[in-house]
Design an enzyme around this catalytic site. Sequence first.
Site, PDB file in Angstrom:
ATOM      1  N   ASP A   1      18.837  -6.929  -7.262  1.00 51.21           N
ATOM      2  CA  ASP A   1      17.682  -6.177  -6.791  1.00 51.21           C
ATOM      3  C   ASP A   1      16.735  -6.028  -7.981  1.00 51.21           C
ATOM      4  OD1 ASP A   1      15.810  -4.303  -5.999  1.00 51.21           O
ATOM      5  OD2 ASP A   1      17.251  -3.039  -4.946  1.00 51.21           O
TER       6      ASP A   1
ATOM      7  N   ASP B   1      32.045   6.199 -16.072  1.00 53.42           N
ATOM      8  CA  ASP B   1      32.238   5.788 -14.686  1.00 53.42           C
ATOM      9  C   ASP B   1      33.660   6.145 -14.287  1.00 53.42           C
ATOM     10  OD1 ASP B   1      30.446   3.498 -12.863  1.00 53.42           O
ATOM     11  OD2 ASP B   1      32.406   4.153 -12.154  1.00 53.42           O
TER      12      ASP B   1
ATOM     13  N   GLU C   1      31.846  15.793 -14.014  1.00 53.71           N
ATOM     14  CA  GLU C   1      32.040  17.224 -13.816  1.00 53.71           C
ATOM     15  C   GLU C   1      33.252  17.752 -14.583  1.00 53.71           C
ATOM     16  OE1 GLU C   1      30.038  15.520 -10.176  1.00 53.71           O
ATOM     17  OE2 GLU C   1      31.747  14.972 -11.434  1.00 53.71           O
TER      18      GLU C   1
ATOM     19  N   GLU D   1      21.487   5.290 -12.507  1.00 53.31           N
ATOM     20  CA  GLU D   1      20.962   4.736 -11.250  1.00 53.31           C
ATOM     21  C   GLU D   1      21.789   5.374 -10.156  1.00 53.31           C
ATOM     22  OE1 GLU D   1      20.707   3.696  -8.130  1.00 53.31           O
ATOM     23  OE2 GLU D   1      21.473   1.646  -8.386  1.00 53.31           O
TER      24      GLU D   1
ATOM     25  N   GLU E   1      24.933   9.783  -0.609  1.00 52.76           N
ATOM     26  CA  GLU E   1      26.019   9.662  -1.582  1.00 52.76           C
ATOM     27  C   GLU E   1      26.088  10.841  -2.548  1.00 52.76           C
ATOM     28  OE1 GLU E   1      25.757   5.834  -3.480  1.00 52.76           O
ATOM     29  OE2 GLU E   1      26.852   4.871  -1.849  1.00 52.76           O
TER      30      GLU E   1
END
Length: 594
Positions: A247, A296, A325, A340, A349
């Site tokens: 994209d 991640d 968190e 992103e 989401e």
Amino acid sequence: MSVVSYSESGWDTQEDRWDDWEDDEMNSPMKCLFCTHTFQSPIVLFRHVKQAHGFDFPKTRASLKLDFYQSMRVVNYIRTMGLSDPNFGHVSGFVVDGSEKFINDDQYLKPAIEDDALLYALDELDLDDTASVASSSRAGSLARSHAMESSLVSAMAGSEKAKERELMARIRTLEQQLGLRDREVKYVTEQFDEYRQMVKRQFYDSIDDSNAEDRRAGAAAEPGSVGGDYYFNSYAGNGIHMQMLQDRVRTEGYRDFIYDCADVFRGKVVLDVGCGTGILSMFAAKAGAARVIAVDNSDIIDKARANVIENGLDGVITLVRGKIEELELPVPQVDIIVSEWMGYFLLFEAMLDSVLVARDRFLAPGGLLAPSASYVYLTAISDAAYMRDQVNYWDDVYGFRMSSMKPQGPMLEADVDVVPASSVAATRALIAHIDHGTATPADLDFTSDFVVEATRDAPLHALLGYFDVAFSRSQSEPSPDASQLSAPVYTSDSVADTKPSPQSLWTRPESSMHGFTTGPQGTPTHWKQTVFVLREPIDAKAGDQVRGKFVCRKSTTNPRELDLEISYCHVPASMKDSADISSCAMKHQKYQLQ
């Protein structure tokens, strides 16, 4: 008979022993010459010094042919200046041309900081030929390191230099071998830690199956909870990342902002929330960031780590697996957060919630978020082909009616699809403007009045939602003025297939801002647009208005999904100056985005 305890505390005791083993095996960290970052390898350290502070120590040493003692004086001089002048660490472009007196001043043979491991590693970068140096055992080298330290002290007093050179030469090969393996040790250690945590999780899952349903039920109330691991697992494969990387509006939007604003990133500590393949982290590193922390909670982080190493950026980028968190970063604060996080209709989401948590936990005062602001728009479309192919398809399936397949009940499903610009038949209304620097999670459930005006005579089959994002050099000015963005800035000109159009990737030179749109007037993106089909089309004439109220909130059954409600009425052009929305015959529709 001894009993093995499988309690949490019992496992942690074993974990502590593993941690002790790891600590014993790792070498002493080496502090950067200019800042507080530490490294296990001098090669990685001096690469960081070059990229973050502009001083190429190995090149300077080679060009001036500095010997071991002159190199030591350079290191100790820089450290002494840093201790005496707090601003010295912010210097850029430090240069040594060979004329400096400190290069041959023996006062700088004395270490500026105690137990400076970098001084013992300087020979790893020695210019002399080491091919003929005999290798020695690890145990012998450790014993000789005490002799080296003694020799260094003697050298500082100006004696026994020949003996020290001999000792230094004897351990040079081993120091090189250890230094070259530092990155491998760091990588394996990180893999081992992740493996240990995975075993721990699987172990407790296997002995707690009876509570699994309760855990999943409780997790549904919070986006970051363990029960939502299906969300993270959905990002573990290659396919979804290839779709996002291809994209070009998305990827080039981030790249262009980071590279065009390299002065903003240079020397900064950057946090990448939801790093995926690591592409944004690598953009930031290439732009000159001093350090990048990439986080991640998906298995994709293993491939991201390999990508970082393959591109030689592991001296700048640190990868951490976990939920933002819950985890602790290796630094107390960061200067910039890149992420992103956008989903369908911007908020699907619920990843922006996690970015806001990262902001509140780790972003330094005056720090920047990229993107810095976002906007949600609503317009109306007239598209008979879409209605035929997507909505009324069930009226005639090879000559049969299948009405039961149509949406039933009060709740409709919002559709995600690419809508051509030619279908847009109304102005757009800004229904949400989010400043990422000040927004709270509660702000992400919003209610907004809207007015869109028909631009031609046409039946309005659906309302259409999409979003824009803005990138700013400063969070104090996070976005263009909302009234400016509400202007008709887009055109319906044809878009070349070879690159994103100016209407997709936009810049505002007067404010040094970047951004992109996911609207139908721009190049299609993987976010597409969100279609809210009306149960009954509105027979609109040019100038007629659709007025109403739009409600967006997280789903009560799954907080990563959205519940949406639209109340609206049709106001003919002849009445739009006098009509009040409270006097309109309102219609109500509910939608789910899931």
